[in-house]
Design a protein around this motif. Structure first.
Motif, PDB file in Angstrom:
ATOM      1  N   ARG A   1      -7.612  -7.768 -28.170  1.00  0.00           N
ATOM      2  CA  ARG A   1      -7.654  -6.554 -28.991  1.00  0.00           C
ATOM      3  C   ARG A   1      -8.444  -6.807 -30.281  1.00  0.00           C
ATOM      4  NH1 ARG A   1      -2.307  -5.750 -30.375  1.00  0.00           N
ATOM      5  NH2 ARG A   1      -1.922  -5.232 -28.218  1.00  0.00           N
ATOM      6  N   TYR A   2      -8.221  -7.944 -30.922  1.00  0.00           N
ATOM      7  CA  TYR A   2      -8.922  -8.288 -32.158  1.00  0.00           C
ATOM      8  C   TYR A   2     -10.410  -8.500 -31.892  1.00  0.00           C
ATOM      9  CZ  TYR A   2      -8.696  -9.772 -37.039  1.00  0.00           C
ATOM     10  OH  TYR A   2      -8.826  -9.844 -38.410  1.00  0.00           O
ATOM     11  N   VAL A   3     -10.734  -9.182 -30.803  1.00  0.00           N
ATOM     12  CA  VAL A   3     -12.146  -9.376 -30.426  1.00  0.00           C
ATOM     13  C   VAL A   3     -12.819  -8.021 -30.216  1.00  0.00           C
ATOM     14  CG1 VAL A   3     -13.699 -10.196 -28.593  1.00  0.00           C
ATOM     15  CG2 VAL A   3     -11.876 -11.688 -29.439  1.00  0.00           C
ATOM     16  N   ASN A   4     -12.165  -7.142 -29.481  1.00  0.00           N
ATOM     17  CA  ASN A   4     -12.730  -5.815 -29.215  1.00  0.00           C
ATOM     18  C   ASN A   4     -12.938  -5.017 -30.488  1.00  0.00           C
ATOM     19  OD1 ASN A   4     -12.796  -6.357 -26.476  1.00  0.00           O
ATOM     20  ND2 ASN A   4     -10.855  -5.325 -26.062  1.00  0.00           N
ATOM     21  N   GLU A   5     -12.001  -5.110 -31.434  1.00  0.00           N
ATOM     22  CA  GLU A   5     -12.156  -4.421 -32.717  1.00  0.00           C
ATOM     23  C   GLU A   5     -13.355  -4.968 -33.480  1.00  0.00           C
ATOM     24  OE1 GLU A   5      -8.563  -4.492 -35.046  1.00  0.00           O
ATOM     25  OE2 GLU A   5      -7.397  -3.620 -33.396  1.00  0.00           O
ATOM     26  N   CYS A   6     -13.506  -6.282 -33.494  1.00  0.00           N
ATOM     27  CA  CYS A   6     -14.656  -6.902 -34.172  1.00  0.00           C
ATOM     28  C   CYS A   6     -15.966  -6.440 -33.552  1.00  0.00           C
ATOM     29  CB  CYS A   6     -14.575  -8.429 -34.101  1.00  0.00           C
ATOM     30  SG  CYS A   6     -13.346  -9.149 -35.167  1.00  0.00           S
ATOM     31  N   GLU A   7     -16.021  -6.465 -32.238  1.00  0.00           N
ATOM     32  CA  GLU A   7     -17.242  -6.072 -31.538  1.00  0.00           C
ATOM     33  C   GLU A   7     -17.525  -4.590 -31.702  1.00  0.00           C
ATOM     34  OE1 GLU A   7     -16.471  -7.602 -27.593  1.00  0.00           O
ATOM     35  OE2 GLU A   7     -17.310  -9.566 -28.121  1.00  0.00           O
ATOM     36  N   HIS A   8     -16.482  -3.769 -31.728  1.00  0.00           N
ATOM     37  CA  HIS A   8     -16.651  -2.320 -31.880  1.00  0.00           C
ATOM     38  C   HIS A   8     -17.175  -1.964 -33.283  1.00  0.00           C
ATOM     39  CE1 HIS A   8     -15.979   1.957 -31.364  1.00  0.00           C
ATOM     40  NE2 HIS A   8     -15.301   1.957 -32.500  1.00  0.00           N
ATOM     41  N   HIS A   9     -16.636  -2.644 -34.304  1.00  0.00           N
ATOM     42  CA  HIS A   9     -17.037  -2.345 -35.685  1.00  0.00           C
ATOM     43  C   HIS A   9     -18.352  -2.999 -36.073  1.00  0.00           C
ATOM     44  CE1 HIS A   9     -13.463  -0.117 -36.367  1.00  0.00           C
ATOM     45  NE2 HIS A   9     -12.653  -1.153 -36.330  1.00  0.00           N
TER      46      HIS A   9
END
Length: 165
Positions: free
Chosen positions: A118-126
């Motif tokens: 979830r944290y990786v996805n948030e980083c990649e999304h932002h």
């Protein structure tokens, strides 16, 4: 629905700590990458568990611990926060059982993997263009390294406790 088959318990002097592999029970609350003043990667996990006390109902508790790695992502330290430590108010045997729980169960849970993903996805999304953003690239690299941890990594990890004056 609780997955009681993937539940672990630790008997302590305060009662029975019951850890359940539920996504909402494990969260990343802080993450730091190396700086000049602090040359370590650090991630702080919140772990929720039930404390079953004799002659009482159970209580939900939230405690924390840090996984710290050096700049090369090669050495691991488990670090206690000053407050609400997952290792706090435990004797040496209970602290060792908690460390064993982290190595044999925690890092293998679905909840741990989902929290990191979830944290990786948030980083990649932002940060759409990760190749240009060095900070995001370092965070993602660190998080992916956390997904590769195994039982021996945790069992061999040094323990760092807060120093009180």
């Amino acid at each position: 629905m609780m997955d009681l088959l993937n539940t672990k318990a630790i008997k302590t002097t305060h009662g029975l700590e019951l850890y359940v592999d539920l996504i909402e029970n494990i969260k990343i609350t802080e993450l730091h990458i190396p700086t000049i003043s602090n040359p370590y990667y650090e991630v702080k996990f919140e772990v929720d568990y039930f404390l079953l006390e004799e002659h009482k109902y159970y209580d939900l508790h939230q405690n924390y611990f840090w996984i710290v790695m050096d700049e090369n992502l090669s050495s691991i330290t488990l670090k206690e926060p000053e407050m609400q430590s997952l290792f706090g108010v435990k004797n040496e045997e209970e602290r060792e059982a908690t460390k064993q729980l982290l190595g044999e169960w925690f890092i293998k849970t679905t909840a741990y993997k989902k929290a990191i993903t979830r944290y990786v996805n948030e980083c990649e999304h932002h940060n759409i263009d990760i190749k240009k953003n060095q900070r995001t690239k370092e965070i993602v690299q660190f998080l992916k390294k956390l997904l590769e941890l195994n039982t021996m990594d945790i069992e061999k990890a040094l323990m760092e406790t807060p120093v009180y004056f």
